[in-house]
Design a protein around this motif. Structure first.
Motif, short mmCIF file in Angstrom:
data_model
loop_
_atom_site.label_atom_id
_atom_site.label_comp_id
_atom_site.label_asym_id
_atom_site.label_seq_id
_atom_site.Cartn_x
_atom_site.Cartn_y
_atom_site.Cartn_z
N VAL A 41 22.55 87.79 56.16
CA VAL A 41 21.38 87.96 57.03
C VAL A 41 21.22 86.76 57.96
O VAL A 41 20.86 86.90 59.13
N MET A 42 21.50 85.58 57.46
CA MET A 42 21.34 84.38 58.28
C MET A 42 22.32 84.37 59.45
O MET A 42 22.00 83.90 60.55
N GLY A 43 23.51 84.90 59.25
CA GLY A 43 24.49 84.96 60.32
C GLY A 43 25.06 83.60 60.67
O GLY A 43 25.15 82.70 59.83
N SER A 44 25.40 83.44 61.93
CA SER A 44 26.05 82.21 62.38
C SER A 44 25.07 81.14 62.83
O SER A 44 25.48 80.03 63.18
N SER A 45 23.78 81.45 62.84
CA SER A 45 22.79 80.48 63.31
C SER A 45 22.57 79.38 62.28
O SER A 45 22.48 79.65 61.08
N ARG A 46 22.50 78.15 62.75
CA ARG A 46 22.23 77.02 61.85
C ARG A 46 20.73 76.90 61.65
O ARG A 46 19.97 76.88 62.60
N PRO A 47 20.27 76.85 60.41
CA PRO A 47 18.83 76.72 60.17
C PRO A 47 18.31 75.38 60.66
O PRO A 47 18.98 74.35 60.53
N LEU A 48 17.13 75.39 61.24
CA LEU A 48 16.49 74.16 61.69
C LEU A 48 15.52 73.66 60.62
O LEU A 48 14.95 74.45 59.87
N THR A 49 15.34 72.36 60.59
CA THR A 49 14.38 71.74 59.68
C THR A 49 13.39 70.94 60.50
O THR A 49 13.46 70.90 61.74
N VAL A 50 12.47 70.27 59.83
CA VAL A 50 11.45 69.50 60.55
C VAL A 50 12.07 68.36 61.36
O VAL A 50 11.47 67.87 62.32
N VAL A 51 13.27 67.94 60.97
CA VAL A 51 13.95 66.87 61.70
C VAL A 51 14.29 67.31 63.12
O VAL A 51 14.35 66.48 64.04
N ARG B 7 12.93 79.54 65.63
CA ARG B 7 11.89 80.06 66.54
C ARG B 7 10.48 79.73 66.08
O ARG B 7 9.57 79.63 66.90
N TYR B 8 10.31 79.56 64.78
CA TYR B 8 8.98 79.33 64.23
C TYR B 8 8.95 78.02 63.44
O TYR B 8 9.58 77.93 62.38
N PRO B 9 8.26 77.00 63.95
CA PRO B 9 8.22 75.70 63.26
C PRO B 9 7.72 75.78 61.82
O PRO B 9 8.18 75.02 60.96
N LEU B 10 6.79 76.71 61.56
CA LEU B 10 6.25 76.81 60.20
C LEU B 10 7.33 77.28 59.22
O LEU B 10 7.37 76.84 58.06
N LEU B 11 8.23 78.14 59.68
CA LEU B 11 9.35 78.55 58.82
C LEU B 11 10.33 77.41 58.65
O LEU B 11 10.98 77.30 57.60
N ALA B 12 10.46 76.56 59.67
CA ALA B 12 11.32 75.38 59.53
C ALA B 12 10.76 74.42 58.48
O ALA B 12 11.51 73.79 57.73
N PHE C 154 7.72 79.72 45.42
CA PHE C 154 6.55 80.52 45.75
C PHE C 154 5.25 79.72 45.61
O PHE C 154 4.40 79.74 46.51
N LYS C 155 5.11 79.02 44.49
CA LYS C 155 3.87 78.30 44.25
C LYS C 155 3.70 77.11 45.19
O LYS C 155 2.80 77.08 46.02
N ALA C 156 4.58 76.14 45.08
CA ALA C 156 4.48 74.96 45.94
C ALA C 156 4.77 75.32 47.39
O ALA C 156 4.18 74.74 48.31
N GLY C 157 5.67 76.28 47.62
CA GLY C 157 5.96 76.70 48.98
C GLY C 157 4.76 77.29 49.68
O GLY C 157 4.50 77.00 50.86
N THR C 158 3.98 78.12 48.97
CA THR C 158 2.76 78.69 49.54
C THR C 158 1.72 77.62 49.79
O THR C 158 1.06 77.60 50.84
N LEU C 159 1.55 76.70 48.84
CA LEU C 159 0.60 75.61 49.02
C LEU C 159 0.99 74.74 50.21
O LEU C 159 0.12 74.23 50.94
N LEU C 160 2.30 74.56 50.41
CA LEU C 160 2.77 73.79 51.56
C LEU C 160 2.37 74.46 52.86
O LEU C 160 1.85 73.79 53.78
N LEU C 161 2.58 75.76 52.98
CA LEU C 161 2.22 76.47 54.20
C LEU C 161 0.72 76.45 54.43
O LEU C 161 0.26 76.29 55.57
N ILE C 162 -0.05 76.60 53.35
CA ILE C 162 -1.51 76.53 53.48
C ILE C 162 -1.93 75.15 53.98
O ILE C 162 -2.81 75.02 54.85
#
Length: 421
Positions: free
Chosen positions: A105-115, A365-370, A392-400
Motif C-alpha cells: 500500500v505504501m508503494g514507492s513513496s518515502r514516508p515523511l517524519t517531523v524532521v 501530505r498531512y503533517p499530523l500523519l507524519a 493505539f493508546k499512546a498514538g491516539t493521545l499523541l494526536l490529541i
C-alpha cells in the motif's frame, strides 16, 4: 503495477500459502529464509529512509535467531516444549504478510517524519513540554524501588515504566515547537538524555533505548545505510551484553551472550522470547481459545484502554496476560502481525498492514500523519516485540495532544492580533 509492488504482492501470496504448509523442512527453513530475503529486498528499496532501515534491521533479527537455533541445535526458548516449529513458521508467515501488506500500500513513496517539516516557534509550548518532562521524570523515578545494582534485568522490585515511554509524546511536541534556535535544541537533547540514563539505572532497557533512538533520529541522523548498520550493530551488542544480568553468568562465550543461550542449551528471552510468544498465540488460535469472541473483546478493551487505566479494562486488552492463563510465556508480547491475526485472521493482518501503509504514504501530505508515523518509528521496539497497544493508546493521545496544542496556539495568535488592533 510497478515491479516493486509485484515483488510485494508475490511475497504476500507466498506468506499466505505458507500458512497452509508450515510443517517440516519447509516451515523450519524456507519460511524464515523467505522472510529474511524479503527484509533484504526492502532494505535495498528503502535505503533512503533511515527510519525504515532501523525498523527492518530490528525485524530481521527474529528469523535470523530462529535459523541459528536450528543450525546450532538449541531450543529457541526454554519454554519451547509448549509449542512446535509449525506454529513458529505460521507466526513468521503472518508477520511477513503484515509487512508485505504495509509496503504494498505504501508503494514507492518515502514516508515523511517531523524532521522533514518546518518546526514551529512557540516558547510557551516548548517550555511547557520541558517542564512536563521534568515532572514525569520525578514521578517515574519515585515510583520505582531499587536500582540495577540491587536487582537484575530479569526481575524488578516494583514500579511502572509507562512515563519513561510516554515521555516520547512530550519530546515530539517540544521538538515540533522548538523553532530553529540552538539553545532549545540543546535543552531538549539534555532533557531527553535524562530519560535514557534514569531508566537504565532502574533496569529499564526498553524505554531507555526508545528515547535514545528518538535523540538519534531527531537530532543526530545517520547519513547512509552503512552508518545505520554500524549503529544498530553496536547497540544490539551493548544490549546483549546488558542481558548478562538476565542470564546471570558473565563467563559465557560471546556467541552465547549474543544469542542468549543458557547452560541448559536453550535461548532465553529477547528474540527467542518474542518468537516463542508469537507461536503460543498461533497455537491458542488453533486450539480455539483465542476465538472470535475473544478477538472482539480484545479489540473493544484496547479501545477502552486509550482513555482508561489498565486496571479498569479486561485483561483481553493485553493478549500476553490472557495467554498466560493457558500457556506460560515470559511476558513478551509477540509480533504485531500475530496480534492482528488473533483479532481478524488473514483479513485482519492485511487490513492492519494496509492501514499503516496508508499512514506512511499520506505522511507526505498531512503533517499530523507524519507526527504519528514518527511516533511509530520511535516506538517500534515496543510494538514489534511486546504488544501493539502503544500504537493505539499512546498514538491516539499523541494526536490529541497535537490537536489541542494547535487549537491553543491558533487561539492565542487570534487573541494577540485582536489586542494589537
Amino acid at each position: 503495477m510497478s515491479a516493486r509492488r509485484l515483488i510485494d504482492l508475490g511475497f504476500a501470496i507466498f506468506f499466505i500459502f505458507s500458512l497452509l504448509i508450515s510443517e517440516g523442512w519447509f516451515g523450519r527453513v524456507m519460511v524464515p529464509v523467505a522472510l529474511i530475503a524479503y527484509h533484504f529486498v526492502k532494505l535495498r528499496d528503502l535505503s533512503g529512509s533511515i527510519e525504515f532501515s532501523f525498523l527492518l534491521l530490528f525485524s530481521i533479527t527474529y528469523p535470523i535467531f530462529w535459523l541459528f537455533s536450528v543450525l546450532l541445535g538449541v531450543d529457541i526458548h526454554y519454554l519451547y516444549w509448549n509449542v512446535d516449529s509449525g506454529f513458529i513458521a505460521q507466526a513468521f508467515s503472518v508477520q511477513g504478510l503484515f509487512l508485505a501488506s504495509l509496503f504494498l500500500v505504501m508503494g514507492s513513496s518515502r514516508p515523511l517524519t517531523v524532521v522533514d517539516y518546518r518546526r514551529h516557534n512557540s516558547a510557551v509550548v516548548f517550555w511547557s513540554a520541558i517542564l512536563a518532562m521534568f515532572v514525569c521524570l520525578v514521578i517515574a523515578a519515585r515510583s520505582i524501588q531499587g536500582s540495577i545494582f540491587e536487582q537484575s534485568y530479569d526481575y524488578e522490585l516494583s514500579g511502572s515504566s509507562i512515563l519513561f515511554e510516554y515521555v516520547l509524546i512530550l519530546i515530539l511536541v517540544a521538538y515540533c515547537y522548538s523553532g530553529e534556535g540552538v539553545i532549545r535544541r540543546r535543552v531538549l537533547i539534555c532533557a531527553a538524555a535524562m530519560f535514557v540514563i534514569t531508566p537504565l539505572y532502574f533496569g529499564k532497557r526498553l524505554p531507555a533505548s526508545m528515547v535514545a533512538f528518538a535523540i538519534l533520529l531527531l537530532f543526530l541522523r545517520p547519513k547512509n545505510i552503512r552508518q545505520v548498520v554500524l549503529i544498530f550493530g553496536a547497540g544490539f551488542v551493548v544490549l546483549s551484553l546488558l542481558a548478562l544480568f538476565r542470564v546471570g553468568d558473565s563467563g559465557q562465550s560471546f556467541a552465547q551472550v549474543i544469542f542468549n543461550i543458557s547452560e541448559d542449551g536453550s535461548m532465553r528471552n529477547n528474540q527467542g522470547g518474542v518468537i516463542y510468544s508469537s507461536a503460543v498465540y498461533m497455537k491458542l488460535v488453533h486450539d480455539g481459545i483465542f476465538d472470535a469472541q475473544f478477538a472482539i473483546s480484545s479489540m473493544f478493551n484496547v479501545a477502552l484502554s486509550i482513555f482508561l487505566p489498565s486496571s479498569m479494562v479486561d485483561e483481553s486488552a493485553y493478549i500476553n496476560f490472557a495467554a498466560m492463563k493457558h500457556i506460560p510465556i515470559p511476558g513478551n508480547g509477540g509480533f504485531p502481525g500475530v496480534t492482528f491475526f488473533v483479532w481478524g485472521g488473514v483479513p485482519g493482518v492485511v487490513l492492519a498492514g494496509a492501514l499503516f501503509g496508508w499512514v506512511m504514504r499520506r505522511s507526505s501530505r498531512y503533517p499530523l500523519l507524519a507526527v504519528y508515523g514518527t511516533f511509530l518509528f520511535l516506538t517500534f521496539p515496543r510494538w514489534m516485540a511486546y504488544n501493539v497497544n502503544i500504537m493505539f493508546k499512546a498514538g491516539t493521545l499523541l494526536l490529541i495532544a497535537f490537536i489541542l496544542v494547535r487549537l491553543v496556539s491558533a487561539a492565542s495568535k487570534s487573541t494577540s492580533r485582536a489586542v494589537r488592533r
